[in-house]
Enzyme design. Structure first.
Site, PDB file in Angstrom:
ATOM      1  N   CYS A 133       0.855  -1.206  -0.161  1.00  0.00           N
ATOM      2  CA  CYS A 133      -0.203   0.216  -0.168  1.00  0.00           C
ATOM      3  C   CYS A 133       0.941   1.671  -0.091  1.00  0.00           C
ATOM      4  O   CYS A 133       0.241   2.682  -0.316  1.00  0.00           O
ATOM      5  CB  CYS A 133      -1.245  -0.138   1.198  1.00  0.00           C
TER       6      CYS A 133
ATOM      7  N   HIS B 282      -3.645   7.418   2.179  1.00  0.00           N
ATOM      8  CA  HIS B 282      -3.184   6.075   1.702  1.00  0.00           C
ATOM      9  C   HIS B 282      -5.104   5.510   2.403  1.00  0.00           C
ATOM     10  O   HIS B 282      -5.517   6.127   3.561  1.00  0.00           O
ATOM     11  CB  HIS B 282      -2.428   4.886   2.531  1.00  0.00           C
TER      12      HIS B 282
ATOM     13  N   ASN C 152     -10.107  -0.103  -0.162  1.00  0.00           N
ATOM     14  CA  ASN C 152      -8.543  -0.083   0.187  1.00  0.00           C
ATOM     15  C   ASN C 152      -8.185  -0.822  -1.621  1.00  0.00           C
ATOM     16  O   ASN C 152      -8.295  -1.926  -2.506  1.00  0.00           O
ATOM     17  CB  ASN C 152      -8.302  -1.207   0.648  1.00  0.00           C
TER      18      ASN C 152
HETATM   19  N1  ACO Z   1     -19.130  -8.910   8.673  1.00  0.00           N
HETATM   20  C1  ACO Z   1     -19.753  -9.054   9.876  1.00  0.00           C
HETATM   21  N2  ACO Z   1     -18.475  -9.201  11.137  1.00  0.00           N
HETATM   22  C2  ACO Z   1     -17.757  -9.663  10.578  1.00  0.00           C
HETATM   23  C3  ACO Z   1     -16.687  -8.876   9.225  1.00  0.00           C
HETATM   24  C4  ACO Z   1     -17.741  -9.221   8.058  1.00  0.00           C
HETATM   25  N3  ACO Z   1     -17.457  -8.153   6.929  1.00  0.00           N
HETATM   26  N4  ACO Z   1     -15.377  -9.106   9.320  1.00  0.00           N
HETATM   27  C5  ACO Z   1     -15.153  -9.717  10.603  1.00  0.00           C
HETATM   28  N5  ACO Z   1     -16.626  -9.288  11.521  1.00  0.00           N
HETATM   29  C6  ACO Z   1     -16.352  -9.674  12.669  1.00  0.00           C
HETATM   30  C7  ACO Z   1     -15.468 -11.051  13.469  1.00  0.00           C
HETATM   31  O1  ACO Z   1     -15.551 -12.289  12.943  1.00  0.00           O
HETATM   32  C8  ACO Z   1     -15.956 -10.057  14.771  1.00  0.00           C
HETATM   33  O2  ACO Z   1     -16.381 -11.354  15.164  1.00  0.00           O
HETATM   34  P1  ACO Z   1     -16.835 -11.935  16.636  1.00  0.00           P
HETATM   35  O3  ACO Z   1     -16.210 -10.864  18.103  1.00  0.00           O
HETATM   36  O4  ACO Z   1     -17.734 -12.977  16.851  1.00  0.00           O
HETATM   37  O5  ACO Z   1     -15.272 -12.366  16.840  1.00  0.00           O
HETATM   38  C9  ACO Z   1     -16.283  -8.720  14.726  1.00  0.00           C
HETATM   39  O6  ACO Z   1     -16.787  -8.954  13.573  1.00  0.00           O
HETATM   40  C10 ACO Z   1     -14.813  -7.796  14.912  1.00  0.00           C
HETATM   41  O7  ACO Z   1     -14.420  -8.296  14.538  1.00  0.00           O
HETATM   42  P2  ACO Z   1     -12.630  -7.388  14.441  1.00  0.00           P
HETATM   43  O8  ACO Z   1     -11.951  -7.723  13.475  1.00  0.00           O
HETATM   44  O9  ACO Z   1     -11.782  -7.112  15.739  1.00  0.00           O
HETATM   45  O10 ACO Z   1     -13.771  -6.074  13.733  1.00  0.00           O
HETATM   46  P3  ACO Z   1     -12.767  -3.916  14.017  1.00  0.00           P
HETATM   47  O11 ACO Z   1     -13.487  -3.524  14.744  1.00  0.00           O
HETATM   48  O12 ACO Z   1     -10.831  -4.693  13.921  1.00  0.00           O
HETATM   49  O13 ACO Z   1     -12.190  -4.240  11.977  1.00  0.00           O
HETATM   50  C11 ACO Z   1     -11.220  -4.097  10.097  1.00  0.00           C
HETATM   51  C12 ACO Z   1     -11.840  -4.791  11.235  1.00  0.00           C
HETATM   52  C13 ACO Z   1     -12.493  -3.372   9.312  1.00  0.00           C
HETATM   53  C14 ACO Z   1     -10.423  -5.482   9.427  1.00  0.00           C
HETATM   54  C15 ACO Z   1     -10.411  -3.002  10.709  1.00  0.00           C
HETATM   55  O14 ACO Z   1      -9.637  -3.440  11.785  1.00  0.00           O
HETATM   56  C16 ACO Z   1      -9.423  -2.449  10.084  1.00  0.00           C
HETATM   57  O15 ACO Z   1     -10.018  -1.415   9.785  1.00  0.00           O
HETATM   58  N6  ACO Z   1      -8.281  -3.134   9.940  1.00  0.00           N
HETATM   59  C17 ACO Z   1      -7.341  -2.445   9.468  1.00  0.00           C
HETATM   60  C18 ACO Z   1      -7.186  -3.134   8.105  1.00  0.00           C
HETATM   61  C19 ACO Z   1      -6.747  -2.866   6.855  1.00  0.00           C
HETATM   62  O16 ACO Z   1      -7.175  -1.288   6.688  1.00  0.00           O
HETATM   63  N7  ACO Z   1      -5.945  -3.132   5.961  1.00  0.00           N
HETATM   64  C20 ACO Z   1      -5.751  -2.874   5.170  1.00  0.00           C
HETATM   65  C21 ACO Z   1      -4.028  -3.244   4.636  1.00  0.00           C
HETATM   66  S1  ACO Z   1      -3.427  -2.417   5.186  1.00  0.00           S
HETATM   67  C22 ACO Z   1      -3.707  -0.660   5.186  1.00  0.00           C
HETATM   68  O17 ACO Z   1      -3.895  -0.587   4.534  1.00  0.00           O
HETATM   69  C23 ACO Z   1      -3.361   0.126   5.859  1.00  0.00           C
END
Ligand code: ACO
Length: 324
Positions: free
Chosen positions: A114, A251, A281
């Site tokens: 990224c 980004h 993204n």
């Molecule tokens: N739909 C519904 N529920 C979901 C989904 C989905 N698509 N994906 C995960 N869940 C559930 C999980 O299973 C979890 O359930 P549980 O509590 O029963 O176990 C719950 O939602 C919470 O999951 P988390 O991963 O804790 O959710 P979080 O609030 O952290 O959000 C996310 C997840 C959106 C991935 C977030 O952590 C994030 O954006 N992280 C950054 C990742 C990113 O942007 N990466 C891109 C590459 S790196 C970069 O570009 C910077």
């Protein structure tokens, strides 16, 4: 006279097919509400089966060259930042070079996921400053749809395909912070975090292309800290403060990361270009796509001071301070 580089033009390309959150919710156990609340994403563009990363990159390069008013014959180098190349080799950039009808100069790919566009911009700026080239097309282009595990709801909802490009050209002069051009770039990586965001395939480790794997919560935590740090670094290098910035073009990974970083930097959201809702993204393409959109819709005006920043797998992260 020392040389510096100017952004002469920019362009982008998004595949025609739009996939909404509702469409994804019909395939995996997710919902529009969850995706919007956690990421700010409403939709993403997905490349057609026949479209490769080089096709997206070529379209963005042509748009940027047209905007810059630069003929292909004047281009000395084509740099493509991508983690999703057409082939293991040769470079996707070579395909773009051929597509442009360019038979001189050189073309190569860079891989910093990224952050790739920031790395490529730094490389092209350095080549211009050192006098090796005068004009470069710098592209971020991705088809992340090809490396997603479409049954894995925690990752497949977050990414999209696209390409963005800028044309960099040389100018002579000392350059002050009041002058147009790239003022400075700042790159970092820390390979200890490999396992938090990676693809479980590739030519030297597996017989497959593999799929993206991510510890989302951990990536999120590091992203806000690293992006704020590298933003501050760009400002303090020039004795500037957040109040001097006209725009941040971040980004586009997640709206909450963008908001958290802006808050840490002390920049209000009305000075932040946000396209993650429509593009999701697009990895290396996200910064040049967002920049191109904000330049072409008139938000970013010539002479304004813009901070570009990105973070991705590796981990890698970087920023660039640019007067447009
Ligand atoms: N739909 C519904 N529920 C979901 C989904 C989905 N698509 N994906 C995960 N869940 C559930 C999980 O299973 C979890 O359930 P549980 O509590 O029963 O176990 C719950 O939602 C919470 O999951 P988390 O991963 O804790 O959710 P979080 O609030 O952290 O959000 C996310 C997840 C959106 C991935 C977030 O952590 C994030 O954006 N992280 C950054 C990742 C990113 O942007 N990466 C891109 C590459 S790196 C970069 O570009 C910077």
């Amino acid at each position: 006279m020392p040389r510096r580089s100017l952004i002469l033009g920019c362009g982008g390309y998004l595949p025609a097919r739009i996939v909404t959150n509702a469409e994804l919710a019909s395939r995996v156990d997710t919902s529009d509400e969850w995706i919007v609340e956690r990421s700010g994403i409403h939709q993403r563009h997905i490349a057609a089966d026949h479209e490769k990363t080089s096709d997206l990159a070529l379209a963005a390069a042509q748009a940027a060259l047209a905007h810059a008013g630069i003929e292909v014959s004047a281009v000395d180098a084509v740099l493509v930042a991508t983690a999703t190349p057409d082939h293991t080799f040769p470079a996707t950039a070579a395909r773009v070079q051929a597509g442009l009808g360019m038979t001189r100069g050189f073309a190569f790919d860079l891989q910093a996921v990224c952050s790739g566009f920031l790395y490529a911009l730094t490389m092209a700026d350095s080549l211009i400053r050192s006098g090796q080239i005068r004009t470069a097309v710098v592209i971020g282009a991705e088809t992340f749809s090809r490396i997603l595990d479409w049954s894995e709801r925690s990752t497949c909802v977050l990414f999209g395909d696209g390409a963005g490009a800028v044309v960099l050209g040389a100018t002579e002069g000392e350059g002050t912070i009041a002058d147009r051009g790239i003022l400075s770039t700042h790159l970092h990586s820390d390979g200890r975090y490999h396992d938090l965001l990676y693809v479980d395939g590739g030519p030297s480790s597996a017989p497959t292309v593999g799929h993206l794997r991510m510890e989302g919560r951990e990536v999120f935590r590091h992203a806000v800290v690293n992006l704020a740090q590298v933003g501050h670094e760009a400002l303090t290098t020039h004795g500037l403060s957040a109040a001097d910035l006209d725009w941040i073009v971040p980004h586009q990974a997640n709206r909450r990361i963008i908001e958290g970083t802006a808050r840490k930097l002390g920049v209000s959201l009305d000075r932040v270009v946000i396209t993650v809702g429509e593009h999701a993204n697009t990895s290396a393409a996200s910064v040049p796509l967002a920049l191109s959109q904000a330049v072409h819709d008139g938000r970013i005006q010539p002479g304004q001071l813009v901070l570009l920043e990105a973070m991705g797998g590796g981990f890698t992260w970087g920023s660039a301070l640019v007067r447009i």
